[in-house]
Design a protein around this motif. Structure first.
Motif, short mmCIF file in Angstrom:
data_model
loop_
_atom_site.label_atom_id
_atom_site.label_comp_id
_atom_site.label_asym_id
_atom_site.label_seq_id
_atom_site.Cartn_x
_atom_site.Cartn_y
_atom_site.Cartn_z
N ASP A 7 125.37 -5.39 33.11
CA ASP A 7 124.21 -6.23 32.81
C ASP A 7 123.01 -5.31 32.55
N PHE A 8 122.59 -5.27 31.29
CA PHE A 8 121.53 -4.34 30.88
C PHE A 8 120.15 -5.00 31.00
N GLY A 9 119.39 -4.63 32.03
CA GLY A 9 118.03 -5.15 32.19
C GLY A 9 117.27 -5.00 30.88
N GLY A 10 116.57 -6.07 30.48
CA GLY A 10 116.05 -6.12 29.11
C GLY A 10 114.61 -5.69 28.90
N PHE B 33 122.97 -18.34 22.26
CA PHE B 33 121.66 -18.98 22.19
C PHE B 33 121.51 -19.67 23.54
N HIS B 34 120.86 -18.95 24.44
CA HIS B 34 120.87 -19.37 25.84
C HIS B 34 119.63 -20.20 26.19
N LYS B 35 119.71 -20.89 27.33
CA LYS B 35 118.70 -21.85 27.80
C LYS B 35 118.72 -23.09 26.89
N PHE B 36 119.87 -23.34 26.30
CA PHE B 36 120.05 -24.53 25.47
C PHE B 36 120.25 -25.73 26.40
N ASP B 37 119.23 -26.00 27.20
CA ASP B 37 119.30 -27.07 28.21
C ASP B 37 119.45 -28.43 27.53
N ASP B 38 119.97 -29.37 28.29
CA ASP B 38 120.19 -30.72 27.74
C ASP B 38 118.91 -31.36 27.21
N THR C 224 124.48 -21.90 25.05
CA THR C 224 124.81 -21.82 26.47
C THR C 224 123.62 -22.24 27.32
N LYS C 225 123.92 -22.61 28.53
CA LYS C 225 122.88 -22.96 29.51
C LYS C 225 123.48 -22.81 30.89
N ILE C 226 122.62 -22.47 31.82
CA ILE C 226 123.11 -22.25 33.17
C ILE C 226 123.39 -23.56 33.89
N SER C 227 122.65 -24.59 33.57
CA SER C 227 122.82 -25.85 34.29
C SER C 227 124.23 -26.41 34.15
N LEU D 102 116.87 -9.29 25.31
CA LEU D 102 115.52 -9.02 25.81
C LEU D 102 115.38 -9.47 27.26
N ALA D 103 114.28 -9.03 27.89
CA ALA D 103 113.99 -9.44 29.26
C ALA D 103 113.85 -10.95 29.36
N ASN D 104 114.27 -11.49 30.47
CA ASN D 104 114.09 -12.92 30.77
C ASN D 104 114.95 -13.85 29.91
N SER D 105 115.89 -13.30 29.16
CA SER D 105 116.70 -14.18 28.31
C SER D 105 117.79 -14.88 29.09
N GLY D 106 118.12 -14.40 30.28
CA GLY D 106 119.11 -15.09 31.12
C GLY D 106 120.39 -14.32 31.36
N LYS D 107 120.38 -13.03 31.10
CA LYS D 107 121.61 -12.23 31.21
C LYS D 107 122.19 -12.20 32.62
N THR D 108 121.30 -11.96 33.59
CA THR D 108 121.81 -11.87 34.96
C THR D 108 122.32 -13.23 35.43
N SER D 109 121.64 -14.29 35.01
CA SER D 109 122.11 -15.64 35.35
C SER D 109 123.51 -15.88 34.76
N ILE D 110 123.70 -15.44 33.54
CA ILE D 110 125.01 -15.59 32.90
C ILE D 110 126.06 -14.77 33.65
N LEU E 281 116.21 -14.60 41.38
CA LEU E 281 116.44 -13.47 40.48
C LEU E 281 115.18 -12.69 40.15
N GLN E 282 115.31 -11.40 40.18
CA GLN E 282 114.23 -10.50 39.77
C GLN E 282 114.67 -9.81 38.48
N PRO E 283 113.71 -9.33 37.69
CA PRO E 283 114.10 -8.58 36.49
C PRO E 283 115.05 -7.44 36.87
N THR E 284 116.10 -7.29 36.10
CA THR E 284 117.09 -6.25 36.39
C THR E 284 116.52 -4.88 36.04
N1 LIG Z 1 115.79 -23.30 31.41
C1 LIG Z 1 116.69 -22.34 31.65
N2 LIG Z 1 116.32 -21.24 32.34
C2 LIG Z 1 117.26 -20.30 32.57
C3 LIG Z 1 118.60 -20.45 32.12
N3 LIG Z 1 119.28 -19.33 32.48
C4 LIG Z 1 118.39 -18.55 33.14
N4 LIG Z 1 117.19 -19.12 33.20
C5 LIG Z 1 115.95 -18.60 33.83
O1 LIG Z 1 115.44 -17.53 33.06
C6 LIG Z 1 114.80 -16.57 33.90
C7 LIG Z 1 115.36 -15.19 33.63
O2 LIG Z 1 116.71 -15.15 34.02
P1 LIG Z 1 117.49 -13.77 34.25
O3 LIG Z 1 118.91 -14.10 34.33
O4 LIG Z 1 116.88 -13.03 35.38
O5 LIG Z 1 117.13 -13.01 32.89
P2 LIG Z 1 117.57 -11.54 32.46
O6 LIG Z 1 117.93 -11.61 31.01
O7 LIG Z 1 118.59 -11.01 33.38
O8 LIG Z 1 116.19 -10.73 32.60
P3 LIG Z 1 116.05 -9.12 32.76
O9 LIG Z 1 116.87 -8.69 33.92
O10 LIG Z 1 114.58 -8.86 32.98
O11 LIG Z 1 116.50 -8.52 31.47
C8 LIG Z 1 115.03 -17.04 35.32
O12 LIG Z 1 113.89 -17.71 35.76
C9 LIG Z 1 116.21 -17.99 35.19
O13 LIG Z 1 116.22 -18.98 36.19
C10 LIG Z 1 118.97 -21.64 31.40
O14 LIG Z 1 120.09 -21.86 30.95
N5 LIG Z 1 117.97 -22.55 31.19
#
Ligand SMILES: Nc1nc2c(ncn2[C@@H]2O[C@H](COP(=O)(O)OP(=O)(O)OP(=O)(O)O)[C@@H](O)[C@H]2O)c(=O)[nH]1
Ligand SMILES: [Mg+2]
Length: 172
Positions: free
Chosen positions: A57-60, A121-126, A157-160, A11-19, A35-38
């Motif tokens: 990377d499939f914009g969600g 299972f992303h954004k699994f921050d500490d 997973t988590k980006i940090s 889904l959108a905002n799940s963190g795909k582009t960050s990954i 980052l902007q929505p893809t």
């Molecule tokens: N807390 C937290 N936020 C994260 C993490 N990874 C990404 N984000 C945030 O989540 C938001 C969405 O990240 P994107 O990577 O743009 O998400 P996306 O899935 O590519 O979104 P779409 O392109 O709209 O589908 C951004 O504000 C990121 O900074 C993480 O591991 N932890």
């Protein structure tokens, strides 16, 4: 050279582009914070350990998701790995997310295409404290909704993690 096409869905905002950025070893914070929505599908290429990676990377956002389902068999061609990303902090979207996953897999199954999935299972921050009941429920619906014939592995997973690595680099 070996080629590896990885598609990232969720889904959108799940963190795909960050990954995707972290897979490419991008480490400057600006790239992550700006980052902007893809829009639609963003394809990028990079080389790592003599493998040529192709990341799709499939914009969600919902408006794109419908269109992916229609053309999925075309997009999936030559794919070696599917990553499905779920924002573990957004419990209200768990079900919608698993439904989208099921829809995708059913289309693949109809076409006779089977994959082993990586579910993040992303954004699994500490500092994130998951609601154990909600996570259990998520695991249950994943098990129920994934069509027969597919196998999957779940990763936290988590980006940090990326920046923590840098942190220890400065500390040592
Ligand atoms: N807390 C937290 N936020 C994260 C993490 N990874 C990404 N984000 C945030 O989540 C938001 C969405 O990240 P994107 O990577 O743009 O998400 P996306 O899935 O590519 O979104 P779409 O392109 O709209 O589908 C951004 O504000 C990121 O900074 C993480 O591991 N932890
Ligand atoms: Mg994106």
């Amino acid at each position: 050279m070996i080629k590896k096409k990885i598609i990232i869905l969720g889904l959108a905002n799940s963190g795909k582009t960050s990954i995707a950025l972290s897979m490419k070893n991008v480490t400057d914070l600006i790239s992550f914070t700006s980052l902007q929505p893809t829009r639609g599908i963003e394809i990028s290429e990079f080389e790592k350990e003599s493998i040529e990676f192709l990341i799709w990377d499939f914009g969600g956002q919902e408006k794109y998701r419908e269109q992916y389902k229609e053309n999925l068999n075309k997009y999936i061609s030559k794919t070696s790995e599917i990553i499905y990303v779920i924002d573990i902090q957004d419990e209200n979207l768990f079900f919608i997310s698993v439904v989208f996953l099921r829809e995708i897999l059913n289309i693949l199954k109809t076409a006779g295409l089977f994959f082993e999935l990586s579910i993040y299972f992303h954004k699994f921050d500490d500092n994130f404290k998951p609601d154990e009941e909600k996570v259990k429920e998520l695991l249950k619906i994943i098990k129920e909704e994934i069509p027969e014939g597919f196998t999957y592995k779940i990763y936290h997973t988590k980006i940090s993690a990326l920046f923590e690595k840098n942190q220890s680099f400065y500390e040592t």
